[in-house]
Every structure is written in structure tokens, then in C-alpha cells.
Write a protein that holds these residues in place. Sequence first.
Motif, PDB file in Angstrom:
ATOM      1  N   UNK A 532       0.848  -1.196   0.000  1.00  0.00           N
ATOM      2  CA  UNK A 532       0.000   0.000   0.000  1.00  0.00           C
ATOM      3  C   UNK A 532       0.883   1.245   0.000  1.00  0.00           C
ATOM      4  N   UNK A 533       0.398   2.367  -0.551  1.00  0.00           N
ATOM      5  CA  UNK A 533       1.182   3.608  -0.520  1.00  0.00           C
ATOM      6  C   UNK A 533       1.375   4.118   0.907  1.00  0.00           C
ATOM      7  N   UNK A 534       2.524   4.704   1.161  1.00  0.00           N
ATOM      8  CA  UNK A 534       2.766   5.325   2.465  1.00  0.00           C
ATOM      9  C   UNK A 534       1.960   6.622   2.525  1.00  0.00           C
ATOM     10  N   UNK A 535       1.136   6.796   3.541  1.00  0.00           N
ATOM     11  CA  UNK A 535       0.333   8.026   3.641  1.00  0.00           C
ATOM     12  C   UNK A 535       1.211   9.273   3.587  1.00  0.00           C
ATOM     13  N   UNK A 536       0.818  10.225   2.727  1.00  0.00           N
ATOM     14  CA  UNK A 536       1.550  11.481   2.608  1.00  0.00           C
ATOM     15  C   UNK A 536       2.768  11.409   1.709  1.00  0.00           C
ATOM     16  N   UNK A 537       3.002  10.274   1.038  1.00  0.00           N
ATOM     17  CA  UNK A 537       4.148  10.143   0.139  1.00  0.00           C
ATOM     18  C   UNK A 537       3.663   9.632  -1.214  1.00  0.00           C
ATOM     19  N   UNK A 538       4.234  10.159  -2.296  1.00  0.00           N
ATOM     20  CA  UNK A 538       3.792   9.784  -3.642  1.00  0.00           C
ATOM     21  C   UNK A 538       4.434   8.479  -4.115  1.00  0.00           C
ATOM     22  N   UNK A 539       5.753   8.334  -3.885  1.00  0.00           N
ATOM     23  CA  UNK A 539       6.477   7.216  -4.482  1.00  0.00           C
ATOM     24  C   UNK A 539       6.790   6.092  -3.508  1.00  0.00           C
ATOM     25  N   UNK A 540       6.618   6.301  -2.233  1.00  0.00           N
ATOM     26  CA  UNK A 540       6.992   5.293  -1.242  1.00  0.00           C
ATOM     27  C   UNK A 540       5.825   4.344  -0.993  1.00  0.00           C
ATOM     28  N   UNK A 541       6.159   3.070  -0.745  1.00  0.00           N
ATOM     29  CA  UNK A 541       5.134   2.078  -0.426  1.00  0.00           C
ATOM     30  C   UNK A 541       5.519   1.362   0.857  1.00  0.00           C
ATOM     31  N   UNK A 542       4.549   0.677   1.445  1.00  0.00           N
ATOM     32  CA  UNK A 542       4.788  -0.076   2.671  1.00  0.00           C
ATOM     33  C   UNK A 542       4.197  -1.473   2.521  1.00  0.00           C
ATOM     34  N   UNK A 543       4.754  -2.424   3.268  1.00  0.00           N
ATOM     35  CA  UNK A 543       4.243  -3.794   3.277  1.00  0.00           C
ATOM     36  C   UNK A 543       3.327  -3.948   4.486  1.00  0.00           C
ATOM     37  N   UNK A 544       2.153  -4.524   4.254  1.00  0.00           N
ATOM     38  CA  UNK A 544       1.195  -4.756   5.340  1.00  0.00           C
ATOM     39  C   UNK A 544       0.832  -6.235   5.343  1.00  0.00           C
TER      40      UNK A 544
END
Length: 581
Positions: A532-544
Amino acid sequence: RRKLRSDVAAAFPNLSAEQLTEFIPNKEELNVIKVYSHKGEAVTVYTNNRNPILFEIEKALYPTVYTLWVYPDLLPAFSTWPPVLQKLAGGADLMLPGVVVPSSGFPQVERGTLCAVTLLGNRAPVAVAVATMSTAEMLAAGMKGKGFAVLHTYTDHLWESGDKSYPPTLAPLVTDPAEKESAEDENEMEEKESVISFSTDPLQQVDVGDLSLKEREGCAVLMGKEEPHENRDAGTAEDANTEVQQETEDRRTPQEQMDALFNQCFFHALKYKVKKSDLPLLTSTFLRSHMFSCCPAGQQLDIKKSSYKKFSKFLQCMQHQKVLQVKELNKGVESIVEVDWKHPDIRAFAVPEGFSSTSADQDRKSEDKEQAYHAPEIIPLYGVSTKMIPLFQESGHRKGSILSSSEVRNIIINYVKTNELVDETNKNLVKVNAVLCDCLLDKSEQDEISNLKWDDLLSRCLDRLQPLHQVTFFGQEPVVRKGNIEPIDITIAQRSSNKKVTIIKNLELYGLDPQCVANVLQQRVQASATITPVPGSKDRVQVQIQGNQIHHLAKLLLEEYQLPRKHIQGLEKAPKLGRKK
């Protein structure tokens, strides 16, 4: 702005009034930046639309490659072989044996004339240099010695400060034959029978058959896939062609063979392994997970044994041919963002006869173990801030100078000894003079503290310098970033129905592909994992991933990926092991 326009007109009289107005516009934003070179020279950079267009050293104006791509005829141009660009970008000057002599002759220049350097077959300049001798002197010297002092090149730090676009393909005004003769080749007539062509661009066809053996080694072949004797008579028997090609392959050097293998695996992976849905794809993942699996049985990809030496250089070459596009979505981490699957080279590629996918898969598994993820080397660095200039100027450093902790320590020790500040009665104390007082003490402390312990002195100094860090990824150039590197952040969040999820951020900063990490975790813990995208960031993603999976994460990051614990935040949130009531 008027003064700059008049200075540009004086420096480059070839510009018309219309071009001058276009070059230095009246209304568009024009920024001026002061930087310092590695030699400590002050350089003024003029930027327009985020791209540097001019730089000034000691009141002399020079155009950047971005400017020369718009006005390619602004400076007299000299061509060189494509492999030479790597040497120029590494800081070397252009030697005369590396300059291609055109059939129409060199442009007439004097010593000190500002010149552009182009690659053979493309008029787009890749470097800005100053001639160290006149055209007549070059020819009189037999095309030996240093011909040009290089000031700025494509891929250097000045280019990186812009949008990092690539040179356009500009056809030469006068098309020269593919055969280029060098003045040093008078005694090499016997070697003219063998002809080898290489190219880094569809327009760049270079014949090195006339070069001496020493020069061939200097002009490393950038395109691995060769097509010898392609102009052979069509009526020649197929068996004879096969024998000739086999003999030519046997004559290739190990470096040329490795180039050819990289070329083959690259197009194999793009055509049959990578899908559009996989993009953007980390370049490290593309090499490790896609190209390795396309390597024929009994062979092994090793970029160090190729002419490229670094995978990023190989991808740059492919990008020049417009096969794909690579972008730096996160600083220091490159990804493939676009592939032209209609490119003639991809369409023409066919899997070699006798290729065994089973054996290749076995090779890939063994290679993956050997060439698996390598944790980046992270070194803390420090930049000299404005307040600390008085303390560091004695050692020849200025604002913005980048130093390691050991260099800072040595500079402070030398400063203390040179100024005789060691306390005579207690060697563990340092007397605080006016400079140390201004640089290291707060206002409230300046009247109270007259001595500092060595450890306190050094820690105060490091605290007041600008924090930086250098990241070196496996097979890539070191990258210096501002601030301290963000740790891999692991948090536990509560979802509906009191369910917990584990969230992992900042994997890209350490060269890890979030999708690969998610796939590995999903298989090991048998739980759903999403990107999922990192809240408040355009290009960064996070693993959930569902549940508290910190134990599995710790084993993966610390034991398998060998990442230092200090760069991982949140491992203490692991669930306590014990019997459930």
C-alpha cells in the motif's frame, strides 16, 4: 539578468538574438546556486526549469550538456569512441589517441578554446572541455598526448542536479564512413582483414578493424551481441556461415563473451520474464530474479568480468538504445519504469537453440544463494556548517565540505595541538579558546566553561556538524544523502474486529524490493500480505501483513539479509512467547 545575457552573448557569439532570448528568458524563473568542486573551487551554477544551463568558474562562463543538447553547434566539437565516456565521467581528461579523426578534418581551434566532446555517430555533446593545444599542434604531435582538459560530463554531479535526462540522438551533419583511421595506425595494415562492429546506439556503428591491439583493449566493446560477417554473400552455404561464426566466437575475449551473455540474458528476460504489471521493477530484482534465470546451463553472469563493470552502466547503454527507461524513484535506488516491447531488438530476439530452462533454473538457485541480497554499506558523514567554518578553515575546508568521523577527529586533534590548547596540568582537558567557544558552546555556557574533556569536545563538534550518510549498494557507486538514514520502521496497527497487522516501511532505502519481501513473508507465515502507498508520500510504499509477524521479520532482516539491528526500528514490539491461557 541583462548582465548575464550580455555575458552569454559575449562568450558565445554564435547564438542569434532569438536564441539568446530563448536561452535566457525574461519571465521564466532563473536560479543561481553556489557550489564547490572537489578541488575546492567556487562554482556559480545558473539553473532554468530545474536544469543547470551554465556554470561559471573565475568569471568564465561554460555551458552544461543540457544546454548543448539544445544548441549542439554552440561549440566546436570533437568525437571520441563510446567506451571513452566512462573514463571521462570518472575524471580523466581526453587524450588525443582517443579522438576520432573525421574525413572532413578537425575544426580549427586554438589552445584554450572551449570545445564539446561527442560520441561517434551522435552529434549530442557528452562533455565540455578546454583544448590544451591548437588543431595544428595536435596534428604535429602525431595525435599523441593530452588534447582536452575536461570540465564537465554527462553523468557527473552537475548533470545529476538536473532532471537526469539522457542525450538525444542527433545525426551527424556530415556522415563519415564507418571506417575511421587513427594517425597511430600506419603500421597496422596487416590487421585490416578482421572487422568487428560495435554499437551503443543504433546510429553508432564503429569499425575498429584498423585499431591496434592496445587501442582495441582501450575501446572495450559495449554491445556484447556481435554479428560478424553480416555482409557476407547471401549465396554462401549455411554450414560455411556457421563455421565462420563459430571461429569468430572462439576468437572473442572472455570480456566480449561476458558482454554477449549479458546481452542475451537481458533480452531473454525482457521478452519472456518481465510483464508490464511488474513495473516499476527494482534493477537489482531484475538482475537477480529475471536475468539469472535466463542464463544458459554451465555459464554464470558476472558483471565484473564484462566491459561494463557495473550493472547500472549496462542499463544506461540499453537506455541509450531506448529499449527501456530507468528512473531513481527513491534516492540511490533505481527502478525500471518503462520497457519498449516493440523495440526491434526485443522483437528479433529468439531463445538460443539447446537452451535448457531446467538446468538454468538450477543454476539460478545456486547463483541466487551466492549473489543474493547484499546489505548496503552505510557510513555516517558530516558536512561543515556555517557556524563551524572558523574551526575547520585552518585545515582547508569550507562550508559544505564532507568529512568522515575519523577525519573530523583528526582535524580537531590537529587544531588543538597546533594552537597549544591541551591543559598543561591535565592532559585529558582542552582549553576553550575564542573559536571553540563560538563554535561549540551555547550562550549560557560561554561564561562558565573554560575547559572541555576530549570526548565532550569531539561529541559537541559532531553534534554541530550537518549530518549526512553515504550508502553503497552492491555493484553500484556510493551515494551521499542529507540527514541520517531512516531506519526500517516496523509498527503494529489495530484493525477492525481487534485484528492486528504488521506494517513495514522504508525497505527501498536499503535496496529491498517491498513486493519481494511481501511474497517471502506471505509464504512463510501463510498470511495475507499487501503493498500500500505510504500516507503522505507519492512514491513510497509499505508492506502490510496480517498478524504480529515481528519474529519472522527479525529472522528475515537480521539473519538472512544481514542488516544491522541499529537500522531496524520496532523489533521490541514482538509478541512475548508463552502459553495461551
